[in-house]
Design a protein around this motif. Sequence first.
Motif, PDB file in Angstrom:
ATOM      1  N   LYS A 161     -12.004  -6.646  -0.955  1.00 32.42           N
ATOM      2  CA  LYS A 161     -10.823  -5.879  -0.562  1.00 32.42           C
ATOM      3  C   LYS A 161      -9.532  -6.490  -1.124  1.00 32.42           C
ATOM      4  O   LYS A 161      -9.372  -7.713  -1.141  1.00 32.42           O
ATOM      5  CB  LYS A 161     -10.734  -5.768   0.960  1.00 32.42           C
ATOM      6  CG  LYS A 161     -11.826  -4.900   1.572  1.00 32.42           C
ATOM      7  CD  LYS A 161     -11.668  -4.814   3.075  1.00 32.42           C
ATOM      8  CE  LYS A 161     -12.654  -3.810   3.673  1.00 32.42           C
ATOM      9  NZ  LYS A 161     -14.053  -4.174   3.389  1.00 32.42           N
ATOM     10  N   PHE A 162      -8.635  -5.613  -1.541  1.00 34.91           N
ATOM     11  CA  PHE A 162      -7.317  -5.997  -2.023  1.00 34.91           C
ATOM     12  C   PHE A 162      -6.249  -5.228  -1.255  1.00 34.91           C
ATOM     13  O   PHE A 162      -6.520  -4.169  -0.676  1.00 34.91           O
ATOM     14  CB  PHE A 162      -7.169  -5.689  -3.518  1.00 34.91           C
ATOM     15  CG  PHE A 162      -8.015  -6.534  -4.425  1.00 34.91           C
ATOM     16  CD1 PHE A 162      -7.562  -7.769  -4.853  1.00 34.91           C
ATOM     17  CD2 PHE A 162      -9.262  -6.092  -4.855  1.00 34.91           C
ATOM     18  CE1 PHE A 162      -8.339  -8.560  -5.683  1.00 34.91           C
ATOM     19  CE2 PHE A 162     -10.042  -6.863  -5.691  1.00 34.91           C
ATOM     20  CZ  PHE A 162      -9.577  -8.107  -6.105  1.00 34.91           C
ATOM     21  N   GLN A 163      -5.036  -5.759  -1.284  1.00 30.64           N
ATOM     22  CA  GLN A 163      -3.899  -5.090  -0.663  1.00 30.64           C
ATOM     23  C   GLN A 163      -2.776  -5.042  -1.707  1.00 30.64           C
ATOM     24  O   GLN A 163      -1.794  -5.785  -1.596  1.00 30.64           O
ATOM     25  CB  GLN A 163      -3.458  -5.834   0.607  1.00 30.64           C
ATOM     26  CG  GLN A 163      -2.552  -5.040   1.514  1.00 30.64           C
ATOM     27  CD  GLN A 163      -2.367  -5.703   2.867  1.00 30.64           C
ATOM     28  OE1 GLN A 163      -3.063  -6.668   3.213  1.00 30.64           O
ATOM     29  NE2 GLN A 163      -1.431  -5.208   3.654  1.00 30.64           N
ATOM     30  N   PRO A 164      -2.915  -4.190  -2.719  1.00 36.09           N
ATOM     31  CA  PRO A 164      -1.996  -4.200  -3.872  1.00 36.09           C
ATOM     32  C   PRO A 164      -0.533  -4.077  -3.464  1.00 36.09           C
ATOM     33  O   PRO A 164      -0.168  -3.267  -2.609  1.00 36.09           O
ATOM     34  CB  PRO A 164      -2.446  -2.987  -4.686  1.00 36.09           C
ATOM     35  CG  PRO A 164      -3.859  -2.753  -4.273  1.00 36.09           C
ATOM     36  CD  PRO A 164      -3.911  -3.120  -2.831  1.00 36.09           C
ATOM     37  N   VAL A 165       0.297  -4.893  -4.103  1.00 37.30           N
ATOM     38  CA  VAL A 165       1.732  -4.917  -3.780  1.00 37.30           C
ATOM     39  C   VAL A 165       2.534  -4.666  -5.053  1.00 37.30           C
ATOM     40  O   VAL A 165       2.218  -5.202  -6.130  1.00 37.30           O
ATOM     41  CB  VAL A 165       2.117  -6.266  -3.128  1.00 37.30           C
ATOM     42  CG1 VAL A 165       1.757  -7.442  -4.025  1.00 37.30           C
ATOM     43  CG2 VAL A 165       3.593  -6.292  -2.768  1.00 37.30           C
ATOM     44  N   TYR A 166       3.551  -3.829  -4.931  1.00 37.55           N
ATOM     45  CA  TYR A 166       4.386  -3.460  -6.077  1.00 37.55           C
ATOM     46  C   TYR A 166       5.251  -4.643  -6.500  1.00 37.55           C
ATOM     47  O   TYR A 166       5.854  -5.330  -5.672  1.00 37.55           O
ATOM     48  CB  TYR A 166       5.256  -2.264  -5.723  1.00 37.55           C
ATOM     49  CG  TYR A 166       6.109  -1.743  -6.849  1.00 37.55           C
ATOM     50  CD1 TYR A 166       5.615  -1.634  -8.148  1.00 37.55           C
ATOM     51  CD2 TYR A 166       7.424  -1.357  -6.615  1.00 37.55           C
ATOM     52  CE1 TYR A 166       6.401  -1.154  -9.180  1.00 37.55           C
ATOM     53  CE2 TYR A 166       8.223  -0.853  -7.643  1.00 37.55           C
ATOM     54  CZ  TYR A 166       7.696  -0.764  -8.924  1.00 37.55           C
ATOM     55  OH  TYR A 166       8.480  -0.295  -9.953  1.00 37.55           O
ATOM     56  N   VAL A 167       5.340  -4.871  -7.797  1.00 38.90           N
ATOM     57  CA  VAL A 167       6.028  -6.040  -8.342  1.00 38.90           C
ATOM     58  C   VAL A 167       7.491  -6.097  -7.905  1.00 38.90           C
ATOM     59  O   VAL A 167       8.021  -7.185  -7.618  1.00 38.90           O
ATOM     60  CB  VAL A 167       5.903  -6.073  -9.882  1.00 38.90           C
ATOM     61  CG1 VAL A 167       6.518  -4.841 -10.521  1.00 38.90           C
ATOM     62  CG2 VAL A 167       6.524  -7.339 -10.454  1.00 38.90           C
ATOM     63  N   ASP A 168       8.161  -4.947  -7.822  1.00 38.32           N
ATOM     64  CA  ASP A 168       9.573  -4.969  -7.444  1.00 38.32           C
ATOM     65  C   ASP A 168       9.744  -5.298  -5.959  1.00 38.32           C
ATOM     66  O   ASP A 168      10.790  -5.816  -5.566  1.00 38.32           O
ATOM     67  CB  ASP A 168      10.242  -3.638  -7.770  1.00 38.32           C
ATOM     68  CG  ASP A 168      11.761  -3.749  -7.826  1.00 38.32           C
ATOM     69  OD1 ASP A 168      12.255  -4.762  -8.364  1.00 38.32           O
ATOM     70  OD2 ASP A 168      12.445  -2.844  -7.335  1.00 38.32           O
ATOM     71  N   ASP A 169       8.737  -5.011  -5.141  1.00 32.14           N
ATOM     72  CA  ASP A 169       8.802  -5.412  -3.733  1.00 32.14           C
ATOM     73  C   ASP A 169       8.699  -6.939  -3.606  1.00 32.14           C
ATOM     74  O   ASP A 169       9.357  -7.549  -2.760  1.00 32.14           O
ATOM     75  CB  ASP A 169       7.683  -4.748  -2.929  1.00 32.14           C
ATOM     76  CG  ASP A 169       7.918  -3.253  -2.732  1.00 32.14           C
ATOM     77  OD1 ASP A 169       9.091  -2.839  -2.742  1.00 32.14           O
ATOM     78  OD2 ASP A 169       6.933  -2.507  -2.570  1.00 32.14           O
ATOM     79  N   VAL A 170       7.877  -7.550  -4.460  1.00 31.41           N
ATOM     80  CA  VAL A 170       7.808  -9.014  -4.492  1.00 31.41           C
ATOM     81  C   VAL A 170       9.145  -9.590  -4.935  1.00 31.41           C
ATOM     82  O   VAL A 170       9.631 -10.589  -4.391  1.00 31.41           O
ATOM     83  CB  VAL A 170       6.675  -9.487  -5.435  1.00 31.41           C
ATOM     84  CG1 VAL A 170       6.645 -11.016  -5.518  1.00 31.41           C
ATOM     85  CG2 VAL A 170       5.325  -8.963  -4.963  1.00 31.41           C
ATOM     86  N   ALA A 171       9.777  -8.946  -5.909  1.00 28.75           N
ATOM     87  CA  ALA A 171      11.092  -9.389  -6.383  1.00 28.75           C
ATOM     88  C   ALA A 171      12.129  -9.291  -5.270  1.00 28.75           C
ATOM     89  O   ALA A 171      12.969 -10.182  -5.111  1.00 28.75           O
ATOM     90  CB  ALA A 171      11.519  -8.565  -7.589  1.00 28.75           C
ATOM     91  N   LYS A 172      12.086  -8.214  -4.494  1.00 24.09           N
ATOM     92  CA  LYS A 172      13.014  -8.063  -3.375  1.00 24.09           C
ATOM     93  C   LYS A 172      12.850  -9.221  -2.384  1.00 24.09           C
ATOM     94  O   LYS A 172      13.837  -9.747  -1.854  1.00 24.09           O
ATOM     95  CB  LYS A 172      12.763  -6.737  -2.654  1.00 24.09           C
ATOM     96  CG  LYS A 172      13.185  -5.502  -3.420  1.00 24.09           C
ATOM     97  CD  LYS A 172      12.841  -4.248  -2.615  1.00 24.09           C
ATOM     98  CE  LYS A 172      13.173  -2.970  -3.371  1.00 24.09           C
ATOM     99  NZ  LYS A 172      12.772  -1.762  -2.588  1.00 24.09           N
ATOM    100  N   ALA A 173      11.605  -9.605  -2.127  1.00 26.77           N
ATOM    101  CA  ALA A 173      11.344 -10.712  -1.197  1.00 26.77           C
ATOM    102  C   ALA A 173      11.909 -12.019  -1.738  1.00 26.77           C
ATOM    103  O   ALA A 173      12.514 -12.808  -0.999  1.00 26.77           O
ATOM    104  CB  ALA A 173       9.842 -10.843  -0.954  1.00 26.77           C
ATOM    105  N   ALA A 174      11.718 -12.256  -3.041  1.00 33.28           N
ATOM    106  CA  ALA A 174      12.227 -13.486  -3.655  1.00 33.28           C
ATOM    107  C   ALA A 174      13.751 -13.534  -3.599  1.00 33.28           C
ATOM    108  O   ALA A 174      14.348 -14.578  -3.290  1.00 33.28           O
ATOM    109  CB  ALA A 174      11.748 -13.590  -5.097  1.00 33.28           C
ATOM    110  N   VAL A 175      14.393 -12.415  -3.868  1.00 35.70           N
ATOM    111  CA  VAL A 175      15.856 -12.358  -3.842  1.00 35.70           C
ATOM    112  C   VAL A 175      16.379 -12.569  -2.424  1.00 35.70           C
ATOM    113  O   VAL A 175      17.366 -13.286  -2.208  1.00 35.70           O
ATOM    114  CB  VAL A 175      16.353 -11.011  -4.409  1.00 35.70           C
ATOM    115  CG1 VAL A 175      17.849 -10.849  -4.185  1.00 35.70           C
ATOM    116  CG2 VAL A 175      16.032 -10.918  -5.897  1.00 35.70           C
TER     117      VAL A 175
END
Length: 329
Positions: free
Chosen positions: A183-197
Amino acid sequence: MSKLVTIYGGSGFVGRYIARRMAKEGWRVRVAVRRPNEAMYVKPYGVPGQVEPVLCNIRDDASVAAVMQGADAVVNCVGILNELGKNTFDAVQADGAERIARIAAGQGVSAMVHVSAIGADQDSDSAYAQSKAAGEAAVLKHMPEAVILRPSIIFGAEDQFFNRFAAMTRLSPVLPIAHADTKFQPVYVDDVAKAAVAAVLGQAEPGVYELGGPEVKSFGALMQQMLEVIDRRRLVLSLPGPIAKLVALGFDVMQFASFQLIENKMLTRDQLKNLEADNVVSEDANGFDELGIHPVSLASVLPDYLWKFRPSGQYRELMDSARNLRNDL
């Protein structure tokens, strides 16, 4: 633009999205990469001089320190999926992360964000997962107030997951995969960027955040969804364990026999070990909710960049529309 962030691996898949968002926040951005001449595409993310690619070797103290001079925050996005030459899992994901955190502490950098991965585990059989866990521990040792992000499989226009498998459908009527039930829980790259910012801007409490999208699906189900998006009928074949091991061994041997001139970008034995465990967010983990971010779904993004793998590419929807018009007549 009084503040400066250094993003290690800032021209990579995740790093470029973080760089773009940091530029929009008005920060100056140093994009630390091995080949700055190949990362010039990051410069238009801001006004002239705001985003600059700079030379850095994450395996060298002096190199890491030089590009960090004067930085208010650092972000480490450097990671590899396959060992090649001196870029081993330990050298890049454990020692490299430790080097950045240690030098950041020595230079008095106020904030650090470290991009790790779900599945980081010092007790794992996978060298990749072990090195990710070692990197996290080293970061927290030197920068205890750091924010560590653990995303599941990341998707987006430049990803090496859906793009790779979609490309394979052009060559064969069969799409072979290993551990189809994982099982995977795919996450959008820009959502990861939002978290980092958010972490750089001090909008996140220090600690570990596991990042997953709104859907949990098996590897096999993700391939079926991809096939629907690209409008191709292919047999998704789940390889038996022994066969998958032989395939991975074959690709690894090919890389070794070619003196690493041919990189194994298909399936390594270490990746096979990673696929044995589900790649989803833990029930009690901090995540997007604590960051105030609502992750987007696969269905809302995949068609935007996988259209090129459809039999008629960008004209597929036009052809479908014309066909429907004919049927109505």
